[in-house]
Motif scaffolding. Structure first.
Motif, PDB file in Angstrom:
ATOM      1  N   PHE A 129      51.497  48.289  38.440  1.00 19.25           N
ATOM      2  CA  PHE A 129      51.038  48.003  37.084  1.00 19.25           C
ATOM      3  C   PHE A 129      52.031  47.104  36.357  1.00 19.25           C
ATOM      4  O   PHE A 129      51.642  46.118  35.727  1.00 19.25           O
ATOM      5  N   ILE A 130      53.307  47.432  36.442  1.00 18.00           N
ATOM      6  CA  ILE A 130      54.343  46.637  35.778  1.00 18.00           C
ATOM      7  C   ILE A 130      54.367  45.220  36.328  1.00 18.00           C
ATOM      8  O   ILE A 130      54.487  44.252  35.572  1.00 18.00           O
ATOM      9  N   THR A 131      54.218  45.086  37.632  1.00 18.72           N
ATOM     10  CA  THR A 131      54.168  43.758  38.262  1.00 18.72           C
ATOM     11  C   THR A 131      52.966  42.974  37.764  1.00 18.72           C
ATOM     12  O   THR A 131      53.057  41.774  37.491  1.00 18.72           O
ATOM     13  N   ALA A 132      51.830  43.639  37.625  1.00 17.05           N
ATOM     14  CA  ALA A 132      50.596  42.978  37.181  1.00 17.05           C
ATOM     15  C   ALA A 132      50.639  42.579  35.710  1.00 17.05           C
ATOM     16  O   ALA A 132      49.962  41.627  35.309  1.00 17.05           O
ATOM     17  N   ILE A 152      51.855  40.631  33.443  1.00 13.59           N
ATOM     18  CA  ILE A 152      52.606  39.375  33.384  1.00 13.59           C
ATOM     19  C   ILE A 152      53.253  39.151  32.019  1.00 13.59           C
ATOM     20  O   ILE A 152      54.407  38.734  31.922  1.00 13.59           O
ATOM     21  N   ASP A 153      52.527  39.428  30.936  1.00 15.68           N
ATOM     22  CA  ASP A 153      53.085  39.172  29.602  1.00 15.68           C
ATOM     23  C   ASP A 153      53.924  40.331  29.060  1.00 15.68           C
ATOM     24  O   ASP A 153      54.426  40.280  27.946  1.00 15.68           O
ATOM     25  N   ARG A 154      54.056  41.384  29.840  1.00 17.16           N
ATOM     26  CA  ARG A 154      54.912  42.532  29.513  1.00 17.16           C
ATOM     27  C   ARG A 154      54.580  43.197  28.180  1.00 17.16           C
ATOM     28  O   ARG A 154      55.459  43.670  27.485  1.00 17.16           O
ATOM     29  N   ASN A 155      53.272  43.276  27.887  1.00 16.60           N
ATOM     30  CA  ASN A 155      52.874  43.928  26.639  1.00 16.60           C
ATOM     31  C   ASN A 155      52.430  45.374  26.837  1.00 16.60           C
ATOM     32  O   ASN A 155      51.979  46.024  25.911  1.00 16.60           O
ATOM     33  N   GLY A 156      52.532  45.879  28.075  1.00 17.91           N
ATOM     34  CA  GLY A 156      52.194  47.272  28.345  1.00 17.91           C
ATOM     35  C   GLY A 156      50.744  47.522  28.675  1.00 17.91           C
ATOM     36  O   GLY A 156      50.348  48.667  28.894  1.00 17.91           O
ATOM     37  N   THR A 157      49.930  46.471  28.698  1.00 17.82           N
ATOM     38  CA  THR A 157      48.523  46.593  29.087  1.00 17.82           C
ATOM     39  C   THR A 157      48.161  45.428  29.997  1.00 17.82           C
ATOM     40  O   THR A 157      48.863  44.420  30.045  1.00 17.82           O
ATOM     41  N   LEU A 158      47.056  45.582  30.714  1.00 14.34           N
ATOM     42  CA  LEU A 158      46.553  44.497  31.555  1.00 14.34           C
ATOM     43  C   LEU A 158      45.318  43.886  30.914  1.00 14.34           C
ATOM     44  O   LEU A 158      44.343  44.588  30.619  1.00 14.34           O
ATOM     45  N   SER A 159      45.370  42.588  30.697  1.00 14.81           N
ATOM     46  CA  SER A 159      44.180  41.856  30.274  1.00 14.81           C
ATOM     47  C   SER A 159      43.265  41.741  31.492  1.00 14.81           C
ATOM     48  O   SER A 159      43.682  42.009  32.632  1.00 14.81           O
ATOM     49  N   GLU A 160      42.048  41.307  31.278  1.00 14.05           N
ATOM     50  CA  GLU A 160      41.146  41.129  32.413  1.00 14.05           C
ATOM     51  C   GLU A 160      41.702  40.078  33.372  1.00 14.05           C
ATOM     52  O   GLU A 160      41.624  40.247  34.591  1.00 14.05           O
TER      53      GLU A 160
END
Length: 88
Positions: free
Chosen positions: A59-62, A64-72
């Motif tokens: 999850f942390i690797t995914a 990319i912008d390091r905001n704590g969530t994954l965009s689509e």
């Protein structure tokens, strides 16, 4: 597209990939189903419910912008790059 309030199991995720016309469509379907609060981003909690085999490290690797969530876009890229698992 309708948002689902229930989490997907690993088998349902695998089925979504198998039944979809394209991997991109499958990833979109999984993202929408995993986004249980409908905010357009996935938290680690949402990812771990939908994809129990996904690790915090992945999850942390995914993220990319390091905001704590994954965009689509981050989610699809992580699936395409093999960072997040596509089946159980």
């Amino acid at each position: 597209m309708k948002r689902f309030s229930t989490a997907l199991t690993g088998a349902a995720i695998a089925a979504a990939f198998a039944l979809s016309a394209t991997a991109a469509h499958a990833a979109d379907s999984v993202f929408i189903a995993a986004d249980t609060n409908g905010d357009g981003a996935l938290t680690m909690e949402e990812v771990s419910i939908a994809m129990p085999q996904a690790t915090e490290e992945a999850f942390i690797t995914a993220d990319i912008d390091r905001n704590g969530t994954l965009s689509e876009d981050e989610f699809v890229a992580a699936l395409n790059d093999g960072v997040l698992p596509t089946n159980s």
